[in-house]
Design a protein around this motif. Sequence first.
Motif, mmCIF file in Angstrom:
data_model
loop_
_atom_site.group_PDB
_atom_site.id
_atom_site.type_symbol
_atom_site.label_atom_id
_atom_site.label_comp_id
_atom_site.label_asym_id
_atom_site.label_seq_id
_atom_site.Cartn_x
_atom_site.Cartn_y
_atom_site.Cartn_z
ATOM 1 N N LYS A 67 2.032 1.865 13.663
ATOM 2 C CA LYS A 67 2.778 1.331 12.512
ATOM 3 C C LYS A 67 3.464 2.475 11.758
ATOM 4 O O LYS A 67 4.629 2.378 11.403
ATOM 5 C CB LYS A 67 1.820 0.615 11.550
ATOM 6 N N ASP A 68 2.726 3.549 11.518
ATOM 7 C CA ASP A 68 3.310 4.681 10.789
ATOM 8 C C ASP A 68 4.471 5.300 11.555
ATOM 9 O O ASP A 68 5.456 5.744 10.975
ATOM 10 C CB ASP A 68 2.249 5.756 10.512
ATOM 11 N N ARG A 69 4.321 5.344 12.881
ATOM 12 C CA ARG A 69 5.398 5.903 13.703
ATOM 13 C C ARG A 69 6.654 5.042 13.578
ATOM 14 O O ARG A 69 7.767 5.550 13.439
ATOM 15 C CB ARG A 69 4.937 5.942 15.166
ATOM 16 N N ILE A 70 6.454 3.746 13.609
ATOM 17 C CA ILE A 70 7.594 2.833 13.486
ATOM 18 C C ILE A 70 8.210 2.952 12.084
ATOM 19 O O ILE A 70 9.427 3.029 11.927
ATOM 20 C CB ILE A 70 7.152 1.376 13.757
ATOM 21 N N ALA A 71 7.336 3.009 11.088
ATOM 22 C CA ALA A 71 7.836 3.101 9.706
ATOM 23 C C ALA A 71 8.650 4.378 9.512
ATOM 24 O O ALA A 71 9.675 4.394 8.837
ATOM 25 C CB ALA A 71 6.674 3.070 8.723
ATOM 26 N N ARG A 72 8.179 5.453 10.129
ATOM 27 C CA ARG A 72 8.885 6.723 10.044
ATOM 28 C C ARG A 72 10.311 6.547 10.545
ATOM 29 O O ARG A 72 11.264 7.047 9.949
ATOM 30 C CB ARG A 72 8.124 7.742 10.892
ATOM 31 N N VAL A 84 3.992 -4.509 4.338
ATOM 32 C CA VAL A 84 3.527 -3.130 4.168
ATOM 33 C C VAL A 84 2.340 -3.103 3.204
ATOM 34 O O VAL A 84 2.446 -3.581 2.079
ATOM 35 C CB VAL A 84 4.656 -2.226 3.630
ATOM 36 N N ARG A 85 1.238 -2.567 3.680
ATOM 37 C CA ARG A 85 0.053 -2.495 2.819
ATOM 38 C C ARG A 85 0.311 -1.583 1.622
ATOM 39 O O ARG A 85 1.067 -0.610 1.714
ATOM 40 C CB ARG A 85 -1.145 -1.954 3.614
ATOM 41 N N ILE A 86 -0.409 -1.881 0.543
ATOM 42 C CA ILE A 86 -0.247 -1.103 -0.686
ATOM 43 C C ILE A 86 -0.493 0.383 -0.416
ATOM 44 O O ILE A 86 0.199 1.251 -0.937
ATOM 45 C CB ILE A 86 -1.188 -1.642 -1.791
ATOM 46 N N GLN A 87 -1.476 0.671 0.435
ATOM 47 C CA GLN A 87 -1.817 2.069 0.731
ATOM 48 C C GLN A 87 -0.640 2.846 1.316
ATOM 49 O O GLN A 87 -0.623 4.075 1.274
ATOM 50 C CB GLN A 87 -2.981 2.129 1.721
ATOM 51 N N ASP A 88 0.335 2.143 1.921
ATOM 52 C CA ASP A 88 1.438 2.828 2.604
ATOM 53 C C ASP A 88 2.734 2.862 1.795
ATOM 54 O O ASP A 88 3.655 3.604 2.136
ATOM 55 C CB ASP A 88 1.712 2.154 3.953
ATOM 56 N N LYS A 89 2.799 2.060 0.767
ATOM 57 C CA LYS A 89 4.093 1.892 0.079
ATOM 58 C C LYS A 89 4.634 3.220 -0.464
ATOM 59 O O LYS A 89 5.768 3.594 -0.202
ATOM 60 C CB LYS A 89 3.979 0.865 -1.054
ATOM 61 N N THR A 90 3.813 3.940 -1.217
ATOM 62 C CA THR A 90 4.363 5.166 -1.812
ATOM 63 C C THR A 90 4.530 6.265 -0.769
ATOM 64 O O THR A 90 5.348 7.158 -0.920
ATOM 65 C CB THR A 90 3.494 5.669 -2.982
ATOM 66 N N ARG A 91 3.755 6.198 0.311
ATOM 67 C CA ARG A 91 3.950 7.176 1.380
ATOM 68 C C ARG A 91 5.312 6.979 2.042
ATOM 69 O O ARG A 91 6.012 7.948 2.343
ATOM 70 C CB ARG A 91 2.848 7.058 2.435
ATOM 71 N N TYR A 92 5.680 5.737 2.270
ATOM 72 C CA TYR A 92 6.975 5.477 2.905
ATOM 73 C C TYR A 92 8.128 5.817 1.942
ATOM 74 O O TYR A 92 9.177 6.315 2.360
ATOM 75 C CB TYR A 92 7.072 4.017 3.368
ATOM 76 N N ILE A 93 7.905 5.561 0.660
ATOM 77 C CA ILE A 93 8.922 5.955 -0.332
ATOM 78 C C ILE A 93 9.129 7.471 -0.262
ATOM 79 O O ILE A 93 10.249 7.974 -0.288
ATOM 80 C CB ILE A 93 8.485 5.564 -1.763
ATOM 81 N N TYR A 94 8.017 8.178 -0.153
ATOM 82 C CA TYR A 94 8.107 9.641 -0.066
ATOM 83 C C TYR A 94 8.989 10.057 1.113
ATOM 84 O O TYR A 94 9.864 10.911 0.990
ATOM 85 C CB TYR A 94 6.705 10.248 0.068
ATOM 86 N N VAL A 95 8.750 9.445 2.265
ATOM 87 C CA VAL A 95 9.528 9.821 3.447
ATOM 88 C C VAL A 95 11.006 9.462 3.270
ATOM 89 O O VAL A 95 11.889 10.208 3.680
ATOM 90 C CB VAL A 95 8.975 9.154 4.734
ATOM 91 N N LEU A 96 11.257 8.335 2.636
ATOM 92 C CA LEU A 96 12.655 7.941 2.403
ATOM 93 C C LEU A 96 13.409 8.982 1.574
ATOM 94 O O LEU A 96 14.592 9.226 1.784
ATOM 95 C CB LEU A 96 12.704 6.594 1.685
#
Length: 849
Positions: A715-720, A743-755
């Motif tokens: 999932k993280d690879r795809i999100a990346r 997207v689980r709450i645990q991942d939301k700010t991590r994906y924002i960071y990558v964006l």
Amino acid sequence: MNYRLSSHIRPTQYTIMLHPDLEAFTFYGEETIRLLVDTSTKKITLHAAELEIHSVKLTEKGSKKSLNATIVFDKEREEVTFVFEQEITPGEKDLMLTFNGILKDTMRGFYRSAYEVDGKQMYMAVTQLESTDARRVFPSFDEPSYKAIFNVSVKVPPDHIAISNTIEEEIVKQPDGYNIVKFSKTPKMSTYLLAVLVGKFDMVETKTAEGIAVRVFTTPGKKHQADFALQTAAKILSFYTTYFGYEYPLPVMDLIAVPDFDAGAMENWGAVTFRETALLIDAQNSSASNKQRVALVIAHELAHMWFGNLVTMEWWTHLWLNEGFACYIEYLATNAIFPQWKIWDQFIVAEHNDALTLDSLKNTHPIEIEVRNPSEIVEIFDQVSYAKGASIIHMLATYVGADTFRNGLQVYLKKHAYQNATTEDLWVAFEEVSGKPIAKIMHLWTSKSGYPVIHVEEKDNTVEFVQERFFSSPLASKTEKDMTIWQVPLQIQTATTKENILLSKKNQSIKKPLGWMKVNAQESSFVRVAYTKELLNLLENPVKEKHVGTIDRLGIIRDAFDLAYAGDTKTTESLAFVTSFTQETEYVVWLEIAGQMQRLASLLASDKEAMTEFHKFGKALFAKIAGKKTWKKKSEDSQADILLRSIVLYQFGMYGDASTIQTAKKLFDLFIHRQEAIDPDIRGVVYLLVAENGAEKEFEIFKKLYKNQSLHQEKDRIARAMTSFHTPEIIEKVLEWILSEDVRIQDKTRYIYVLFTNPYARVKTWKFVKTHWEYFFKQFKGSHGMSRLVEGAGELTTKKDAKDIDIFFKKNVTPEVARTIEQVKENILTRALWLRRERASVRKFLKNH
Ligand code: BES
Ligand code: ZN
């Protein structure tokens, strides 16, 4: 304001029963705290937050009489005071309380996490108490120095499992159909280390060489992914037992994968919790880098069983004793178990780099810093405590040597076992075993911000070293006058010799060596090195011919770029120098180069013409090594070769190599249409190149893949990949998707960071964060998610952006990210300044190369 509890009342034992209701999302609790009262008082104050306390009663040992109290909450201080009718006399007392609270979705305190069993949504209850959230689960003396013994029991439905720090002692059936699971008592420990989990789990089990049971728990249906963690954890636990010379004191070591988890993992004594990506390995779908991460995280958390749990920091000011140390020793242990990974090389390019970067800001902080309240405590879980802490330990370990280092640790652990310690205590232990003035050498490294750059200059027959604090921005070096003179153990490598010296003055000279010299050999000290042009030139051929070692090549190139970024030299000079690396073959060196190039790309992003030239330059730089790398693995590939492949192919494709992009697209098509699996070690590259060159259609495919995938690493690879699209419409969609239920709450700010790191998306991302601030604030207030949410904004590049951020946070005060916001603004202004200073010359350079 002083937030500490007064010290004349201390707990020695907690007897706690917790009963989570997994349908109503509430919990009920009963506890008896055994107290030692030093002086007569009418009041007892302890921590409690977001709890409703129903009853309170105080009894004296051996007496039937009990005292009642009124309950007064102080919300701001997260305290409760029990005011008794009558004086409490000194001595041993029992304080009995009943209370209840809510199982929230904030991943703090006692919270709920969702999982599926046979297509049905279920919830588990999980605790996460570090740093100051035990008070959200049970009224307690919630400071690390109030160590006590815990007797835990948990009330659960009969088809559920309860996990806590120790092993089950008995299960008692209740008339209401529930079971009460009683755990054996814990060692004397701090409140933040308590763990309670209730849910349905699968489990695998083994034993260490010393006979300790090791168990890995997953949600139902995932236990086939637990084997790597199980074997690795058993080996690492044995390794530490020998290395620290101190037995692991519990009968069991549980590792639990939790589907919703804020951090990476948490070192609860005997019951370590992990996010799934940091524990589970799927034989067909996890990559070599996933495996490495799992090993490092396990090694990190298990180190805490000694460093942190057995010996605990006196107060959060000494947090680095926990985290900096664990962040160092995770590499030592991983290297012992997987020597073929060459993990120490990666320490230098990962932790050491992160530390050098963050600590070069004006808005950094000393490793040891006074912290008073929860929001200040949250703030220091940063790369200063972790990576700089680890880097100065690395420097010290190199200085005293591996054996003395281990002996010092053994002395420290033995002396302070089941107690608390300070930084000074650690130095004392090293002084004892080394006979060297360790405290004197180390003191400024932990008490002062920053680190020095060592200027190397030739003078007749000598070479002079001049130290001065390094700032990544001329904005800071011009205004900050820091006269700190550090004690710097320094190794100097020449073609034929290696010399060790200890710098302790502003200027210091040695006899000039023959030929080239690499200062800070092996990058073992926490400094940068600035050579004169002539000395740097002398290194060019030895680098090309690899007479200079891998880590030294990495160090030379990173300092060259970072000094230019800071305005000490010119970026065009480092770009010219990097061309001597075209023959390079080592993974970590290429990783460093790729990172430096990526930063330039991010800076030049809005300049189309410059980017076209930059792509040509990048393609030429990577051409030779890319030519050597096939998409298919070779049987003789080392770990570094495997990791190198994906860096190189990605870089080459990213700079626009048509055939690389073509191959990525083809592999993706075969996967989507013919279910031909892609090797997990190149899957990330394939996804990224497809996304960067894709549009709507690809986005929809990824979105579906993400939803249907159950392996979180995948999932993280795809999100990346999903965060890497270039077109504005898709970026809008990605932002909305992050807020969606997919997207689980645990991942939301991590994906924002990558964006934020995607130059095409960063402006939109900041806008989005502002627009949805109310949601983010409500969900992540006071947690680590908050810093991940705003940190990425440092990728912006204009003064206007910095101003906008400043105004926004003046209006929306968020104390737990106060320092992060200052860092973000500093980074943006430094980038804006770099553009003003360097863009034209870099452009010209790129045109001519
Ligand atoms: N003690 C921390 C977990 C933690 C972090 C709790 C912040 C509360 C606040 C744990 O030992 C840790 O450091 N975890 C790291 C993983 C590690 C391998 C760097 C993490 O969560 O990122
Ligand atoms: Zn840690």
